[in-house]
Design an enzyme around this catalytic site. Sequence first.
Site, PDB file in Angstrom:
ATOM      1  N   CYS A 131       0.835  -1.211   0.000  1.00  0.00           N
ATOM      2  CA  CYS A 131       0.000   0.000   0.000  1.00  0.00           C
ATOM      3  C   CYS A 131       0.870   1.262   0.000  1.00  0.00           C
ATOM      4  O   CYS A 131       0.539   2.258  -0.651  1.00  0.00           O
ATOM      5  CB  CYS A 131      -0.923   0.016   1.220  1.00  0.00           C
ATOM      6  SG  CYS A 131      -1.965  -1.438   1.356  1.00  0.00           S
TER       7      CYS A 131
HETATM    8  C1  BEZ Z   1       0.565  -4.761   1.897  1.00  0.00           C
HETATM    9  O1  BEZ Z   1       0.173  -3.638   1.591  1.00  0.00           O
HETATM   10  O2  BEZ Z   1       1.751  -5.065   1.770  1.00  0.00           O
HETATM   11  C2  BEZ Z   1      -0.384  -5.800   2.406  1.00  0.00           C
HETATM   12  C3  BEZ Z   1      -1.524  -5.423   3.092  1.00  0.00           C
HETATM   13  C4  BEZ Z   1      -2.368  -6.405   3.593  1.00  0.00           C
HETATM   14  C5  BEZ Z   1      -2.083  -7.747   3.400  1.00  0.00           C
HETATM   15  C6  BEZ Z   1      -0.952  -8.109   2.679  1.00  0.00           C
HETATM   16  C7  BEZ Z   1      -0.091  -7.128   2.176  1.00  0.00           C
END
Ligand code: BEZ
Length: 229
Positions: free
Chosen positions: A48
């Site tokens: 994100c």
């Molecule tokens: C991420 O943004 O890396 C992420 C967020 C939730 C679950 C898995 C990855």
Amino acid sequence: MSGAKLRLGSIAPDFDAQTTKGSIKFHEWLGNSWGIIFSHPADFTPVCTTELGEVARKQPEFEKRGVKVIGISANDLNSHEKWIQDINDFGNKVSHPNDKTDVSFPIIADADRKISTLYDMLDAVDATNVDAKGQPFTIRTVFIIDPKKIIRLTISYPAQVGRSFDEILRVVDSLQLGDKHKVTTPVNWKQGDNVIVHPGVSDEQANELFPAGFTKHLPYLRTTAQPGN
Ligand code: BEZ
């Protein structure tokens, strides 16, 4: 606040929200612009962080196309505001030191999941995408909304895969071009490539619409130069 499943052609539901840029009424905030509302699973997560930095760097591209962008996740304002500092720092110091990363688009605080429920952005079935209490995170959803507030694209990506915002811009380009010129765009189309004459346009109409001509490869597949190029 939940309702019928949102589909291409549905009116994007209106809502009131607290965002990092103040309180908004969604439809009023959109005005006559195109809009993109996109959710991410959670603040302070790695994929994100890279995605929101990229959206920030692409802000001029969205503006050029008359598109307003807004993010959302099931976190509060305090969390969003602290995380924005990380996004900007990571972009400016690590991933894109030669570009400016400055998250200036609003991010909706949806800790109670009201808006993400309204937009069907929660996937209770995906056990890989839940918080410590087992509550679903928002998934990586994108809605492209046109100036009539009609949903023109929906995508859902799994938490582990960062989206391509180049692809989302490509879709905006195709939709805007098609709305204006009665054309569709072929596989892997990009700006400047030939386009397809819309199947609803007769050959006679096509001669009028595309004075430079068109090529009839198959009875139902006619291409022409990208209008306005
Ligand atoms: C991420 O943004 O890396 C992420 C967020 C939730 C679950 C898995 C990855």
